[in-house]
Design an enzyme around this catalytic site. Structure first.
Site, PDB file in Angstrom:
ATOM      1  N   HIS A 139      68.826  25.754 -70.651  1.00  0.00           N
ATOM      2  CA  HIS A 139      68.598  24.316 -70.587  1.00  0.00           C
ATOM      3  C   HIS A 139      68.519  23.754 -72.007  1.00  0.00           C
ATOM      4  O   HIS A 139      68.260  24.471 -72.961  1.00  0.00           O
ATOM      5  CB  HIS A 139      67.306  24.019 -69.825  1.00  0.00           C
ATOM      6  CG  HIS A 139      67.473  24.048 -68.341  1.00  0.00           C
ATOM      7  ND1 HIS A 139      67.202  22.978 -67.533  1.00  0.00           N
ATOM      8  CD2 HIS A 139      67.912  25.026 -67.516  1.00  0.00           C
ATOM      9  CE1 HIS A 139      67.450  23.294 -66.275  1.00  0.00           C
ATOM     10  NE2 HIS A 139      67.879  24.536 -66.245  1.00  0.00           N
ATOM     11  N   GLY A 140      68.740  22.441 -72.123  1.00  0.00           N
ATOM     12  CA  GLY A 140      68.656  21.810 -73.438  1.00  0.00           C
ATOM     13  C   GLY A 140      69.791  22.210 -74.355  1.00  0.00           C
ATOM     14  O   GLY A 140      69.583  22.483 -75.543  1.00  0.00           O
ATOM     15  N   ASN A 159      73.447  23.965 -69.811  1.00  0.00           N
ATOM     16  CA  ASN A 159      73.383  22.556 -69.436  1.00  0.00           C
ATOM     17  C   ASN A 159      73.595  21.671 -70.659  1.00  0.00           C
ATOM     18  O   ASN A 159      72.947  21.858 -71.688  1.00  0.00           O
ATOM     19  CB  ASN A 159      72.020  22.231 -68.825  1.00  0.00           C
ATOM     20  CG  ASN A 159      71.800  22.898 -67.479  1.00  0.00           C
ATOM     21  OD1 ASN A 159      72.642  23.655 -67.006  1.00  0.00           O
ATOM     22  ND2 ASN A 159      70.677  22.606 -66.858  1.00  0.00           N
ATOM     23  N   VAL A 160      74.486  20.700 -70.525  1.00  0.00           N
ATOM     24  CA  VAL A 160      74.747  19.746 -71.604  1.00  0.00           C
ATOM     25  C   VAL A 160      74.709  18.338 -71.015  1.00  0.00           C
ATOM     26  O   VAL A 160      75.460  18.046 -70.079  1.00  0.00           O
ATOM     27  CB  VAL A 160      76.105  19.993 -72.278  1.00  0.00           C
ATOM     28  CG1 VAL A 160      76.285  19.051 -73.462  1.00  0.00           C
ATOM     29  CG2 VAL A 160      76.238  21.445 -72.732  1.00  0.00           C
ATOM     30  N   ALA A 161      73.864  17.483 -71.569  1.00  0.00           N
ATOM     31  CA  ALA A 161      73.723  16.133 -71.044  1.00  0.00           C
ATOM     32  C   ALA A 161      73.715  15.094 -72.163  1.00  0.00           C
ATOM     33  O   ALA A 161      74.652  14.313 -72.315  1.00  0.00           O
ATOM     34  CB  ALA A 161      72.450  16.015 -70.196  1.00  0.00           C
ATOM     35  N   THR A 162      72.647  15.097 -72.973  1.00  0.00           N
ATOM     36  CA  THR A 162      72.448  14.049 -73.974  1.00  0.00           C
ATOM     37  C   THR A 162      73.628  13.934 -74.927  1.00  0.00           C
ATOM     38  O   THR A 162      74.092  12.837 -75.244  1.00  0.00           O
ATOM     39  CB  THR A 162      71.163  14.314 -74.768  1.00  0.00           C
ATOM     40  OG1 THR A 162      70.076  14.466 -73.852  1.00  0.00           O
ATOM     41  CG2 THR A 162      70.865  13.174 -75.721  1.00  0.00           C
ATOM     42  N   ASP A 184      70.272  18.779 -60.599  1.00  0.00           N
ATOM     43  CA  ASP A 184      69.432  19.351 -61.644  1.00  0.00           C
ATOM     44  C   ASP A 184      67.984  18.873 -61.534  1.00  0.00           C
ATOM     45  O   ASP A 184      67.715  17.729 -61.146  1.00  0.00           O
ATOM     46  CB  ASP A 184      70.005  18.967 -63.016  1.00  0.00           C
ATOM     47  CG  ASP A 184      69.522  19.869 -64.128  1.00  0.00           C
ATOM     48  OD1 ASP A 184      69.232  21.049 -63.842  1.00  0.00           O
ATOM     49  OD2 ASP A 184      69.463  19.410 -65.280  1.00  0.00           O
ATOM     50  N   HIS A 185      67.056  19.735 -61.872  1.00  0.00           N
ATOM     51  CA  HIS A 185      65.629  19.403 -62.028  1.00  0.00           C
ATOM     52  C   HIS A 185      65.071  18.517 -60.915  1.00  0.00           C
ATOM     53  O   HIS A 185      64.571  17.427 -61.172  1.00  0.00           O
ATOM     54  CB  HIS A 185      65.389  18.720 -63.374  1.00  0.00           C
ATOM     55  CG  HIS A 185      65.326  19.663 -64.522  1.00  0.00           C
ATOM     56  ND1 HIS A 185      64.273  20.505 -64.756  1.00  0.00           N
ATOM     57  CD2 HIS A 185      66.222  19.903 -65.508  1.00  0.00           C
ATOM     58  CE1 HIS A 185      64.507  21.228 -65.833  1.00  0.00           C
ATOM     59  NE2 HIS A 185      65.687  20.885 -66.302  1.00  0.00           N
ATOM     60  N   GLY A 229      67.209  16.876 -74.586  1.00  0.00           N
ATOM     61  CA  GLY A 229      67.412  15.836 -75.587  1.00  0.00           C
ATOM     62  C   GLY A 229      68.008  16.422 -76.857  1.00  0.00           C
ATOM     63  O   GLY A 229      68.449  17.570 -76.900  1.00  0.00           O
TER      64      GLY A 229
END
Length: 288
Positions: free
Chosen positions: A208-209, A230-233, A82-83, A181
């Site tokens: 994203h986000g 996309n899932v991260a935080t 990613d990124h 975030g």
């Protein structure tokens, strides 16, 4: 089955009106958790790592773990970088076994973004690897890439069409008002813009986000053409909170299995909820 390129699974998602979850993982337990959730729900899956995680663990370690998981699984799994702004690192990840990469030249002028993206598409296409690129600027923080709210720019639908035509990129992440975030308030998503972009480009679009967006808004985004989220935080918080809970109850615990297993279980449930939200449960056999 072996790791697969995300191109066909995302094309199937766009055609089928659902979305594939792309989950950032930073440990073996996180990787196992999201794979188990996808397997249980018969969903295609994208494992995702940031540049920071790649530098921390090494692309070969990540690709090896993802390959083992994919070989043990009966659902299609892709591995995405990613990124990334570094062409050489993108090439290293492709050589290590990544099946999808993102070149993020969105901070550059349009023509330079086109040049860098087309260069990556040429290399990745020869290896059968998917490419994602960004147009506009998604706000928030992703590793060391910081975009202040005032600098976040929404993607222009006509530029999106021209960008895809000039680069041949198979997956596009347009800035539509989301941010990396956790949101301080409700996200200001431009739904009309998503629809206009989707009407002008045939390639799958990426949201994203995805952490903290209200479920109803996620469903609207998917209905308008978003095929990857996309899932991260949000997942990091769930994982970390579960570990904190173990130490709150047992401050002297020193067996990693005693706190990593609860963290893994909590993350598996969180990932399963996101998979259901994306509408990809039961879609493991879909083809574009």
């Amino acid at each position: 089955m072996p790791l697969v390129s995300s191109t066909s699974m995302l094309q199937a998602a766009r055609a089928g009106g659902y979305c594939v979850g792309a989950f950032n993982v930073h440990t073996l337990e996180m990787l196992q958790a999201v794979v188990e959730a996808a397997e249980e729900l018969r969903s295609p899956l994208i494992l995702q790592s940031t540049v920071g995680t790649v530098k921390h663990l090494g692309p070969d370690y990540i690709a090896a773990a993802a390959t083992v998981a994919a070989n043990r699984s009966s659902v299609p799994i892709a591995l995405h970088l990613d990124h990334c702004t570094d062409f050489d690192l993108i090439v290293r990840c492709i050589r290590a076994g990544y099946t999808s990469v993102m070149i993020d030249a969105s901070h550059s002028p349009f023509d330079e973004n086109v040049r860098q993206t087309a260069k990556v598409v040429e290399v990745a296409r020869a290896a059968g690897v998917n490419v994602e690129a960004e147009l506009g600027k998604v706000g928030g923080v992703e590793d060391d890439i910081v975009v202040e709210d005032k600098d976040a720019l929404l993607a222009d639908p006509d530029e999106c069409a021209r960008f895809v035509e000039l680069t041949g990129v198979p997956t596009l992440a347009p800035a539509i008002g989301t941010a990396h975030g956790i949101y301080k308030g409700d996200p200001n998503i431009d739904f009309d813009r998503i629809g206009r972009i989707a009407s002008k480009v045939a390639v799958p679009l990426v949201l994203h986000g995805g952490s903290g967006i209200p479920d109803a808004q996620v469903r609207t985004c998917i209905s308008l053409g978003m095929s990857k989220m996309n899932v991260a935080t949000e997942l990091r918080i769930v994982f970390t909170d579960a570990i904190k809970a173990v130490f709150a109850a047992s401050p002297d615990e020193n067996d990693p299995r005693k706190y990593m297993v609860p963290a893994k279980n909590a993350l598996r449930e969180a990932a399963a909820a996101k998979i259901r939200l994306c509408g990809s449960a039961g879609k493991a056999g879909d083809r574009a």
